[in-house]
Design a protein around this motif. Sequence first.
Motif, mmCIF file in Angstrom:
data_model
loop_
_atom_site.group_PDB
_atom_site.id
_atom_site.type_symbol
_atom_site.label_atom_id
_atom_site.label_comp_id
_atom_site.label_asym_id
_atom_site.label_seq_id
_atom_site.Cartn_x
_atom_site.Cartn_y
_atom_site.Cartn_z
ATOM 1 N N LEU A 140 3.034 13.665 -24.703
ATOM 2 C CA LEU A 140 3.208 12.461 -24.778
ATOM 3 C C LEU A 140 2.774 11.613 -25.847
ATOM 4 C CD1 LEU A 140 2.162 11.598 -21.042
ATOM 5 C CD2 LEU A 140 4.618 11.985 -22.007
ATOM 6 N N LEU A 141 1.942 12.061 -26.656
ATOM 7 C CA LEU A 141 1.615 11.394 -27.913
ATOM 8 C C LEU A 141 2.688 11.928 -29.172
ATOM 9 C CD1 LEU A 141 -2.302 11.843 -28.027
ATOM 10 C CD2 LEU A 141 -0.955 9.832 -28.055
ATOM 11 N N TYR A 142 3.229 13.028 -28.959
ATOM 12 C CA TYR A 142 4.209 13.271 -29.906
ATOM 13 C C TYR A 142 5.569 12.607 -29.564
ATOM 14 C CZ TYR A 142 2.098 17.569 -32.116
ATOM 15 O OH TYR A 142 1.267 18.705 -32.775
ATOM 16 N N GLU A 143 5.724 12.438 -28.361
ATOM 17 C CA GLU A 143 7.120 11.748 -28.160
ATOM 18 C C GLU A 143 6.759 10.338 -28.678
ATOM 19 O OE1 GLU A 143 9.560 13.359 -27.550
ATOM 20 O OE2 GLU A 143 9.067 15.309 -26.204
ATOM 21 N N ALA A 144 5.784 9.628 -28.359
ATOM 22 C CA ALA A 144 5.610 8.328 -28.802
ATOM 23 C C ALA A 144 5.792 8.180 -30.127
ATOM 24 C CB ALA A 144 4.066 7.853 -28.473
ATOM 25 N N ASP A 168 6.662 22.519 -18.933
ATOM 26 C CA ASP A 168 7.866 22.897 -18.466
ATOM 27 C C ASP A 168 8.902 22.497 -19.447
ATOM 28 O OD1 ASP A 168 9.814 22.901 -15.964
ATOM 29 O OD2 ASP A 168 10.303 20.872 -16.507
ATOM 30 N N ILE A 169 9.788 23.282 -19.644
ATOM 31 C CA ILE A 169 10.892 23.120 -20.668
ATOM 32 C C ILE A 169 11.720 21.919 -20.533
ATOM 33 C CG2 ILE A 169 12.701 24.213 -22.009
ATOM 34 C CD1 ILE A 169 10.245 25.241 -22.836
ATOM 35 N N GLU A 170 12.170 21.987 -19.241
ATOM 36 C CA GLU A 170 13.328 20.824 -18.746
ATOM 37 C C GLU A 170 12.498 19.516 -19.038
ATOM 38 O OE1 GLU A 170 16.455 21.268 -18.444
ATOM 39 O OE2 GLU A 170 15.867 23.316 -19.110
ATOM 40 N N THR A 171 11.338 19.509 -18.546
ATOM 41 C CA THR A 171 10.610 18.103 -18.822
ATOM 42 C C THR A 171 10.564 17.589 -20.209
ATOM 43 O OG1 THR A 171 9.246 18.409 -16.819
ATOM 44 C CG2 THR A 171 8.358 16.904 -18.512
ATOM 45 N N ILE A 172 10.244 18.571 -21.206
ATOM 46 C CA ILE A 172 10.227 18.329 -22.488
ATOM 47 C C ILE A 172 11.511 17.864 -23.213
ATOM 48 C CG2 ILE A 172 9.716 19.485 -24.908
ATOM 49 C CD1 ILE A 172 7.562 21.126 -23.531
ATOM 50 N N LYS A 173 12.617 18.541 -22.486
ATOM 51 C CA LYS A 173 13.791 18.177 -23.077
ATOM 52 C C LYS A 173 14.167 17.014 -22.731
ATOM 53 C CE LYS A 173 16.352 22.684 -23.146
ATOM 54 N NZ LYS A 173 17.187 23.717 -22.517
ATOM 55 N N ARG A 174 13.946 16.377 -21.497
ATOM 56 C CA ARG A 174 14.165 15.017 -21.316
ATOM 57 C C ARG A 174 13.489 13.964 -21.938
ATOM 58 N NH1 ARG A 174 13.804 17.686 -15.845
ATOM 59 N NH2 ARG A 174 11.722 16.689 -15.703
ATOM 60 N N LEU A 175 12.059 14.184 -22.228
ATOM 61 C CA LEU A 175 11.205 13.418 -22.828
ATOM 62 C C LEU A 175 11.849 13.467 -24.449
ATOM 63 C CD1 LEU A 175 7.858 14.230 -21.806
ATOM 64 C CD2 LEU A 175 8.999 12.089 -21.426
ATOM 65 N N ASN A 176 12.271 14.428 -25.066
ATOM 66 C CA ASN A 176 12.856 14.622 -26.448
ATOM 67 C C ASN A 176 14.272 13.552 -26.317
ATOM 68 O OD1 ASN A 176 11.080 16.385 -27.570
ATOM 69 N ND2 ASN A 176 12.381 18.149 -27.259
#
Length: 209
Positions: free
Chosen positions: A68-72, A112-120
């Motif tokens: 989440l820090l990376y995404e922020a 989870d890969i799909e969670t990361i893709k959505r956040l990306n």
Amino acid sequence: MNGKFVTIEGCDGVGKSTQVRLLRERFEREGIRAVFTREPGGTVIAEKIRKIILEKETEEMDAMTELLLYEASRRQHTARVIEPALESGKLVICDRYVDSTLAYQGYGRGLDIETIKRLNAVARGHINIDLTLFLDVTSSEGFRRKGGRASGDRLESESGAFYERVYAGFSAIADDEKRVVRVDASGTKFETHEKLYACLDSRGYLNKR
């Protein structure tokens, strides 16, 4: 978007930072306009988040907190640097972007890969990557180049097994995404530089003043 967005990816130890520096120096000599930036970082806020992510004092950080820090950091960076540059027609070259998050936090950490893709997708907004240059060096060679485990930051202190998973992630992304070009980076830094420059030039990205 009138500009072009290029990302440079690869495991630690492959020489990404060196290659970005060589491109920047050559562009300056040849009068090629481009915006060079990095992740995590690129803005005042994003650089502060980078420090939190990487400093050794945060070793107990939960993997999802890290993600989440990376995404922020990415959202702030994209909104304040990447998007305005592309809208003004500039070439943007970024040291790491969404693929690193998939490789490190997905394949490396096991999130989870799909969670990361959505956040990306949320953090990226409507920005698309035109080209990704994957510096392809095996995890064992990259680990050797950087001197094995280091005491510098949290990621540098990860094990060889962690970087094997990260490399597998980058390889899977390269196989799935047509925008990704594998660049054999096993030679000298100058040989790798010429390959990167030629790849950008062949696509017409190097508009001189």
